[in-house]
Design a protein around this motif. Structure first.
Motif, short mmCIF file in Angstrom:
data_model
loop_
_atom_site.label_atom_id
_atom_site.label_comp_id
_atom_site.label_asym_id
_atom_site.label_seq_id
_atom_site.Cartn_x
_atom_site.Cartn_y
_atom_site.Cartn_z
N VAL A 28 0.87 102.28 40.40
CA VAL A 28 0.47 103.68 40.58
C VAL A 28 1.16 104.56 39.55
O VAL A 28 0.54 105.45 38.95
N LEU A 29 2.45 104.33 39.31
CA LEU A 29 3.17 105.14 38.34
C LEU A 29 2.61 104.93 36.93
O LEU A 29 2.51 105.88 36.14
N CYS A 30 2.25 103.71 36.60
CA CYS A 30 1.64 103.44 35.28
C CYS A 30 0.33 104.21 35.13
O CYS A 30 0.03 104.73 34.05
N LEU A 31 -0.45 104.29 36.21
CA LEU A 31 -1.70 105.05 36.15
C LEU A 31 -1.42 106.52 35.90
O LEU A 31 -2.12 107.18 35.13
N GLY A 32 -0.38 107.06 36.53
CA GLY A 32 -0.02 108.45 36.31
C GLY A 32 0.38 108.73 34.87
O GLY A 32 -0.04 109.72 34.28
N VAL A 33 1.18 107.84 34.28
CA VAL A 33 1.58 108.00 32.89
C VAL A 33 0.36 107.85 31.97
O VAL A 33 0.22 108.57 30.98
N CYS A 94 -0.77 117.01 42.57
CA CYS A 94 -0.91 117.19 41.12
C CYS A 94 -1.99 116.28 40.55
O CYS A 94 -2.67 116.64 39.58
N GLY A 95 -2.17 115.10 41.14
CA GLY A 95 -3.30 114.27 40.75
C GLY A 95 -4.62 114.97 41.01
O GLY A 95 -5.55 114.92 40.20
N LEU A 96 -4.71 115.65 42.15
CA LEU A 96 -5.94 116.39 42.47
C LEU A 96 -6.11 117.61 41.56
O LEU A 96 -7.23 117.97 41.22
N ALA A 187 -7.94 110.14 38.44
CA ALA A 187 -6.92 111.03 39.01
C ALA A 187 -7.04 111.09 40.53
O ALA A 187 -6.02 111.14 41.24
N ALA A 188 -8.27 111.10 41.04
CA ALA A 188 -8.46 111.10 42.49
C ALA A 188 -7.94 109.80 43.10
O ALA A 188 -7.29 109.82 44.16
N ALA A 189 -8.20 108.67 42.42
CA ALA A 189 -7.68 107.39 42.90
C ALA A 189 -6.15 107.39 42.88
O ALA A 189 -5.50 106.86 43.80
N PHE A 190 -5.58 107.98 41.85
CA PHE A 190 -4.12 108.08 41.76
C PHE A 190 -3.57 108.89 42.93
O PHE A 190 -2.58 108.51 43.56
N LEU A 192 -4.86 109.41 45.93
CA LEU A 192 -4.96 108.65 47.18
C LEU A 192 -3.93 107.52 47.22
O LEU A 192 -3.32 107.26 48.27
N ALA A 193 -3.73 106.86 46.08
CA ALA A 193 -2.80 105.74 46.05
C ALA A 193 -1.36 106.19 46.28
O ALA A 193 -0.58 105.47 46.91
#
Length: 467
Positions: A28-33, A94-96, A187-190, A192-193
């Motif tokens: 999840v953190l990798c997706l955010g970066v 923040c992802g949203l 970003a929406a998947a991030f 939720l995750a």
């Protein structure tokens, strides 16, 4: 007051990150970066298509400047948001926010809604980036941190390779809006995750720290003044607005140095100190080079007839040079680091000069080599500048000093892209990128930033001295 005992545990093995609940959290953190890392190259690749579709050539660089400005404001408040909301809920929110910005840009029928979307994306990405690093400290034992940060740095390398591909494929298919829909979904998947997978980390506190609001307001006004100067038709008035923006930036440094709540360490405004020289080098190097990232793809498509995909990878040559060179010198002995700081800044300035010369008349191979040389200069010096700055700071300013380095880089990018917008519009690019306009504007658009790069070399030369 208690001191922390030195860590004696053995460093983590890679396999420990790839099994059990930690693997999901780390993913999840990798997706955010990734959402932050890939943005610049994707945007550079699709912006010519965006401008042709909805107009706004005069505001071309604002897509980058707005994103960077949002990132600065959000990055400064990431820790505060985590304190107020707790880590999981802050990351999800923040992802949203990032996803909302993507949707606004995807639906934009003119340049102004598009730019609003970019500002929201920058805010979301800045928050997410800062909070991901907070999550590493709160969700993993300290012996894992170095391994985690190494992989997160690798995410930026992957973004360098895939960013132009993603942007180029969508732009070539005349579906640039699809880029924003794809990233909105990610970003929406991030978001939720994060709610489902991040189980530990800082919880909300009853009295969170405050933000240096005055300095942030002054920084915003400084960048805005420079950006707005780009659409002022009279050169004299545009020049005055740029000068006012730079003066306000210097005033911000002075105000921050005497404030109780600071954005930067106290020595940041002392240009005779290593921290002052280091932050100046970071700001000036970033500002001098960003014009190639913002305008390079559009100029290459106009002058050489490259496809968006080809132009995107030509611009990515700079990032590739940075990544490769940084890896080559990562284990350099301490006695050579001052030399690499000096050599890197000089190489980056030389690469910028080469880009200014080749972009207007040379073939794509020489342009890519010039860009790779410029990026290679950054790779030679960047980590050693950061290390020297942090080593010179007192322990009680280590945290603010660390966060100030990426913030200063983003600020340099924002100021440089806004200033490049002023120059590009004065050179006639506000009406579009024709073959003649691209060839005529390229050497001036990049060469005008050589004095900025030379000031960066001066700061780096002083920083590279041994004391």
């Amino acid at each position: 007051m208690t001191s922390r005992s030195p860590v004696t545990e053995a460093p983590a093995r890679w396999s420990e990150l790839l099994r059990g609940p930690r693997a999901l959290t780390f993913g999840v953190l990798c997706l955010g970066v990734w959402l932050n890392a890939v943005d610049a190259l994707v945007t550079a690749t699709i912006m010519p298509s965006v401008a042709r579709d909805i107009g706004g050539y005069a505001y071309f660089a604002w897509a980058t400047a707005g994103f960077m400005l949002g990132s600065i404001l959000a990055g400064a408040g990431a820790g505060l948001l985590a304190q107020r909301m707790g880590l999981r809920h802050a990351l999800a929110a923040c992802g949203l926010l990032y996803a909302t910005g993507c949707v606004v840009s995807a639906l934009a029928g003119s340049i102004w809604p598009f730019l609003l979307g970019r500002l929201l994306q920058g805010g979301g990405a800045g928050f997410v980036m800062g909070l991901c690093y907070v999550a590493v400290r709160g969700s993993f034992p300290e012996r894992m941190w170095s391994s985690i940060f190494a992989i997160l740095s690798g995410v930026w390398g992957v973004a360098t390779l895939l960013g132009p591909l993603v942007g180029g494929l969508f732009a070539s298919a005349h579906l640039w809006r699809g880029v924003f829909w794809v990233f909105a979904a990610q970003a929406a998947a991030f978001a939720l995750a994060t709610l489902g997978l991040l189980r530990i980390g800082p919880e909300p506190v009853s009295e969170p720290r405050r933000l240096p609001g005055l300095q942030l307001l002054m920084l915003t006004a400084a960048v805005a003044l420079i950006a707005v100067a780009g659409v002022v038709h009279r050169p004299a008035a545009a020049g005055l607005m740029v000068a006012a923006g730079l003066a306000l930036l210097l005033a911000t440094l002075r105000v921050d140095a005497g404030a109780d709540l600071r954005l930067l360490p106290a020595q940041a405004s002392d240009f005779g100190s290593w921290p002052g020289q280091g932050y100046a080098a970071v700001l000036l190097l970033s500002a001098s080079a960003i014009g190639f990232s913002v305008y390079g793809a559009a100029l290459l498509q106009a002058r050489l007839g490259l496809t968006p995909l080809q132009a995107g990878y030509a611009v990515a040559s700079e990032s590739i040079g940075w990544t490769v060179t940084a890896l080559l010198v990562a284990r350099a002995p301490a006695r050579l680091r001052g030399m690499f700081i000096r050599l890197g800044a000089a190489t980056a300035a030389t690469g910028l000069a080469a880009c200014a010369l080749t972009l207007s008349s040379a073939g794509v191979a020489l342009i890519c080599a010039s860009a790779m040389g410029m990026g290679g200069g950054f790779g030679l010096c960047w980590s050693f500048i950061a290390q020297r700055v942090l080593n010179a700071l007192p322990d009680d300013e280590a945290a603010i000093g660390s966060s100030a380095i990426p913030m200063t880089q983003i600020l340099g990018n924002a100021i440089g892209s806004a200033a490049a917008s002023v120059l590009a519009n004065l050179l006639g690019l506000a009406q579009g990128f024709s073959l003649h306009a691209a060839a005529a504007a390229s050497p001036i658009l990049l060469g005008a930033f050589l004095p900025v790069a030379l000031l960066a070399v001066l700061a780096a030369w002083r920083l590279g001295s041994e004391r």
